[in-house]
Design a protein around this motif. Structure first.
Motif, PDB file in Angstrom:
ATOM      1  N   PHE A   7       4.078 -11.871   9.463  1.00  0.00           N
ATOM      2  CA  PHE A   7       3.681 -10.464   9.485  1.00  0.00           C
ATOM      3  C   PHE A   7       4.907  -9.585   9.334  1.00  0.00           C
ATOM      4  CE2 PHE A   7       5.090 -11.305  13.695  1.00  0.00           C
ATOM      5  CZ  PHE A   7       5.382 -10.103  14.334  1.00  0.00           C
ATOM      6  N   THR A   8       4.698  -8.345   8.915  1.00  0.00           N
ATOM      7  CA  THR A   8       5.801  -7.425   8.649  1.00  0.00           C
ATOM      8  C   THR A   8       5.615  -6.177   9.498  1.00  0.00           C
ATOM      9  OG1 THR A   8       5.768  -8.243   6.366  1.00  0.00           O
ATOM     10  CG2 THR A   8       7.131  -6.314   6.814  1.00  0.00           C
ATOM     11  N   PRO A   9       6.268  -6.099  10.665  1.00  0.00           N
ATOM     12  CA  PRO A   9       6.006  -5.009  11.603  1.00  0.00           C
ATOM     13  C   PRO A   9       6.891  -3.788  11.442  1.00  0.00           C
ATOM     14  CG  PRO A   9       7.406  -6.618  12.641  1.00  0.00           C
ATOM     15  CD  PRO A   9       7.145  -7.121  11.247  1.00  0.00           C
ATOM     16  N   ALA A  10       7.887  -3.852  10.566  1.00  0.00           N
ATOM     17  CA  ALA A  10       8.868  -2.760  10.502  1.00  0.00           C
ATOM     18  C   ALA A  10       9.106  -2.335   9.058  1.00  0.00           C
ATOM     19  CB  ALA A  10      10.154  -3.200  11.185  1.00  0.00           C
ATOM     20  N   GLY A  11      10.245  -2.720   8.489  1.00  0.00           N
ATOM     21  CA  GLY A  11      10.585  -2.324   7.136  1.00  0.00           C
ATOM     22  C   GLY A  11       9.779  -3.070   6.089  1.00  0.00           C
ATOM     23  N   ALA A  39       1.096  -7.859   5.059  1.00  0.00           N
ATOM     24  CA  ALA A  39       2.501  -8.250   5.077  1.00  0.00           C
ATOM     25  C   ALA A  39       3.300  -7.609   3.949  1.00  0.00           C
ATOM     26  CB  ALA A  39       2.628  -9.770   5.009  1.00  0.00           C
ATOM     27  N   LEU A  40       2.631  -7.277   2.846  1.00  0.00           N
ATOM     28  CA  LEU A  40       3.322  -6.680   1.707  1.00  0.00           C
ATOM     29  C   LEU A  40       2.991  -5.199   1.532  1.00  0.00           C
ATOM     30  CD1 LEU A  40       2.954  -9.615  -0.841  1.00  0.00           C
ATOM     31  CD2 LEU A  40       5.086  -8.794   0.173  1.00  0.00           C
ATOM     32  N   ALA A  41       2.372  -4.606   2.551  1.00  0.00           N
ATOM     33  CA  ALA A  41       2.021  -3.180   2.469  1.00  0.00           C
ATOM     34  C   ALA A  41       3.292  -2.331   2.417  1.00  0.00           C
ATOM     35  CB  ALA A  41       1.168  -2.790   3.673  1.00  0.00           C
ATOM     36  N   ARG A  42       3.154  -1.146   1.816  1.00  0.00           N
ATOM     37  CA  ARG A  42       4.307  -0.237   1.708  1.00  0.00           C
ATOM     38  C   ARG A  42       3.881   1.200   1.953  1.00  0.00           C
ATOM     39  NH1 ARG A  42       7.729  -2.131  -3.658  1.00  0.00           N
ATOM     40  NH2 ARG A  42       8.061  -4.319  -3.042  1.00  0.00           N
ATOM     41  N   ALA A  47       6.485  -1.028   6.186  1.00  0.00           N
ATOM     42  CA  ALA A  47       5.482  -1.998   5.737  1.00  0.00           C
ATOM     43  C   ALA A  47       4.087  -1.478   6.065  1.00  0.00           C
ATOM     44  CB  ALA A  47       5.718  -3.345   6.392  1.00  0.00           C
ATOM     45  N   GLY A  48       3.727  -0.391   5.408  1.00  0.00           N
ATOM     46  CA  GLY A  48       2.484   0.301   5.728  1.00  0.00           C
ATOM     47  C   GLY A  48       2.754   1.422   6.711  1.00  0.00           C
ATOM     48  N   LEU A  54       0.445  -1.184  13.303  1.00  0.00           N
ATOM     49  CA  LEU A  54      -0.074  -1.364  14.653  1.00  0.00           C
ATOM     50  C   LEU A  54      -1.311  -2.251  14.638  1.00  0.00           C
ATOM     51  CD1 LEU A  54       0.266  -0.487  17.654  1.00  0.00           C
ATOM     52  CD2 LEU A  54      -1.354   1.359  17.157  1.00  0.00           C
ATOM     53  N   GLU A  55      -2.197  -2.015  13.680  1.00  0.00           N
ATOM     54  CA  GLU A  55      -3.396  -2.845  13.556  1.00  0.00           C
ATOM     55  C   GLU A  55      -3.031  -4.303  13.291  1.00  0.00           C
ATOM     56  OE1 GLU A  55      -5.777  -1.064  10.540  1.00  0.00           O
ATOM     57  OE2 GLU A  55      -6.197   0.761  11.707  1.00  0.00           O
ATOM     58  N   ALA A  56      -2.010  -4.504  12.464  1.00  0.00           N
ATOM     59  CA  ALA A  56      -1.581  -5.874  12.172  1.00  0.00           C
ATOM     60  C   ALA A  56      -1.075  -6.559  13.439  1.00  0.00           C
ATOM     61  CB  ALA A  56      -0.500  -5.866  11.098  1.00  0.00           C
ATOM     62  N   LEU A  57      -0.307  -5.828  14.223  1.00  0.00           N
ATOM     63  CA  LEU A  57       0.239  -6.370  15.470  1.00  0.00           C
ATOM     64  C   LEU A  57      -0.890  -6.788  16.409  1.00  0.00           C
ATOM     65  CD1 LEU A  57       3.235  -6.620  16.466  1.00  0.00           C
ATOM     66  CD2 LEU A  57       2.806  -4.543  17.796  1.00  0.00           C
ATOM     67  N   HIS A  58      -1.874  -5.914  16.561  1.00  0.00           N
ATOM     68  CA  HIS A  58      -3.005  -6.216  17.440  1.00  0.00           C
ATOM     69  C   HIS A  58      -3.886  -7.318  16.863  1.00  0.00           C
ATOM     70  CE1 HIS A  58      -2.632  -1.944  19.312  1.00  0.00           C
ATOM     71  NE2 HIS A  58      -1.831  -2.814  19.899  1.00  0.00           N
TER      72      HIS A  58
END
Length: 326
Positions: A7-11, A39-42, A47-48, A54-58
């Motif tokens: 997962f990509t939680p930051a940059g 993971a590839l959102a921008r 990264a989104g 936040l949704e990805a983290l949860h």
């Protein structure tokens, strides 16, 4: 197979190739790899947008894979700290999820241990930086890989390193391990996300920060009463900053000396961790024990850092494949 979610939680990831390469390599290492949908959102440099990350983290916390491995750091976790449902993260850790990363993940790891005693995350490699590196750029570091595999299997109970400056022979210390990236950690000072750890073992690293900036932040921690209340401080790698004409011989050794002159807390260097190819895995939030014999240091812990109370002695049982990185 051991489930592992990337997962990509930051940059934001600038390219998809390192992510695909990391997923392929981790699969060959025996993991059942899943890539988070975002993971590839921008969005701008992130990264989104904040809601997406936040949704990805949860989402990952609720799925509770065996391993949640961040793809990269950058910047972005600080934006999420006030909104994270920490109880959902804690539940995943209690169910066995090992959250792994470093750099900007310092914010998540320390925000978590500020709220949950007896639970831990892992400071360790990042998927794209460490497992997605091309062969032309050096590929996967064997020590980093082996430490990660042993830590994720529960076999890693200690890491060893050489303290180059000496003067700590016979040192023994025990406490909660915390810290990470120096700049990110300092940004948490004075916020609800700051771990109020006393008698702990604080480890620090950074990259592209000139030695005087490193010194300024170390002294900030010392002047805030943080360094003086620790059992020990372990300094990892602080590379990437070019010297200037104004330095006139001043460097990182002088920055460390400035800190040592102002505190009675032992400040050790040489921890193999930071923005470098070779890095160990460390249970952030777990109880650890530090032993120094001559210039050889061993940092040990119990095999399951979720049970962060009562670590036992390890002596010379650090893992041969990754315990003596220098």
């Amino acid at each position: 197979m051991t489930s592992l979610t990337l997962f990509t939680p930051a940059g934001a990831l600038p390219k998809a190739e390192p992510l695909k390469r990391a997923a392929k390599r981790l699969t060959k290492l025996g993991f059942e790899v899943a890539i988070d949908a975002d993971a590839l959102a921008r969005h701008q440099r992130f990264a989104g947008d904040d809601a997406t990350r936040l949704e990805a983290l949860h989402r990952i916390a609720d799925a509770a894979p065996s391993i949640a491995l961040a793809t990269r750091g950058g910047y972005g976790m600080t934006r999420l700290l006030d909104q994270i449902a920490w109880a959902r993260i804690a539940k995943s850790v209690e169910q066995g999820t090992r959250w792994v990363g470093y750099s900007d993940l310092t914010a998540l790891q320390n925000g978590f241990i500020a709220r949950h005693k007896g639970l831990a995350m892992w400071s360790g490699p990042l998927a794209c930086d460490d497992f997605g590196r091309s062969e032309a750029d050096g590929g996967v570091d064997e020590v980093t890989r082996d430490c990660f595999l042993e830590a994720m299997s529960g076999a890693l109970e200690a890491v060893g390193f050489r303290e180059p400056t000496g003067g700590f022979d016979g040192l023994e210390a025990r406490g909660r391990l915390w810290g990470g990236n120096l700049t990110v950690l300092c940004s948490l000072l004075g916020t609800p996300h700051w771990p109020k750890v006393k008698g702990g073992i604080l480890f620090l690293e950074d990259v592209n920060e000139h030695p005087y900036r490193v010194e300024r932040q170390l002294l900030q921690l010392q002047q805030a009463g943080v360094i003086d209340t620790q059992a020990a401080v372990l300094l990892g790698d602080f590379s990437g900053a070019a010297k200037t004409a104004n330095d006139r011989g001043y460097g990182l050794k002088d920055a460390v000396a400035a800190l040592r002159s102002r505190t009675k807390t032992p400040v050790l260097t040489g921890l193999p961790f930071g923005h470098v190819r070779t890095k160990v895995c460390l249970p952030v939030g777990g109880t650890v024990e530090l032993y120094v014999q001559g210039r050889e240091a061993i940092l040990g812990w119990q095999s399951d850092p979720r049970l962060a109370h009562g670590a036992h002695e390890h002596g010379d049982d650090c893992a041969p494949d990754c315990g003596h990185a220098h």
